[in-house]
Design an enzyme around this catalytic site. Structure first.
Site, PDB file in Angstrom:
ATOM      1  N   TYR A 105       4.870  -9.942   7.782  1.00 41.73           N
ATOM      2  CA  TYR A 105       4.526  -8.542   7.967  1.00 41.73           C
ATOM      3  C   TYR A 105       5.025  -8.103   9.337  1.00 41.73           C
ATOM      4  CZ  TYR A 105       1.522  -9.372   3.993  1.00 41.73           C
ATOM      5  OH  TYR A 105       1.057  -9.697   2.749  1.00 41.73           O
ATOM      6  N   ASP A 119       0.845  -1.186   0.000  1.00 46.98           N
ATOM      7  CA  ASP A 119       0.000   0.000   0.000  1.00 46.98           C
ATOM      8  C   ASP A 119       0.884   1.241   0.000  1.00 46.98           C
ATOM      9  OD1 ASP A 119      -2.325  -1.524   0.145  1.00 46.98           O
ATOM     10  OD2 ASP A 119      -2.282  -1.576   2.326  1.00 46.98           O
TER      11      ASP A 119
END
Length: 122
Positions: free
Chosen positions: A84, A25
């Site tokens: 992540y 993103d």
């Protein structure tokens, strides 16, 4: 992606499409991102990586390795796992070195509530 494609064109003279293992993103940084592209030109070991890095400056992108892979390799579909990392710093002071990489929370955190919430994700 665009910066990598421009770097490949600069050293190979070829218009190529760079395929990444995934996308991030806006404002999110990737470490260890794997990508592939198909080129006709052959390079000695390390030369393609070094050429890409030379043409990527001043972008905040660094190519750690560039290897020849089997024809059936596809960065997105050959990925076997992803990790992540979310970082929170609990300080009243403004960020200096970690600005843009860490979420700063200046007020006291409720570690028990955070732990309970995290258990729902597991």
């Amino acid at each position: 992606q665009g910066a990598l494609e421009a770097a490949v064109k600069a050293i190979c003279g070829e218009d190529v499409r760079v395929h990444g293992a995934g996308r991030t993103d806006a404002g999110v940084h990737a470490r260890g991102q794997v990508a592939h592209c198909d080129i006709a030109k052959h390079f000695p070991p390390g030369r393609f990586r070094d050429g890409l890095n030379a043409h990527l400056r001043p972008n905040p992108i660094g190519v750690l390795a560039a290897d020849i892979v089997p024809d059936d390799f596809e960065a997105r579909f050959s990925a076997i796992k992803r990790h992540y990392l979310y970082r929170i710093t609990n300080t009243r002071a403004n960020l200096a070195l970690d600005i843009g990489r860490v979420w700063r929370v200046p007020r006291a955190l409720d570690a028990e509530a955070m732990h309970a919430a995290a258990q729902r994700l597991l």
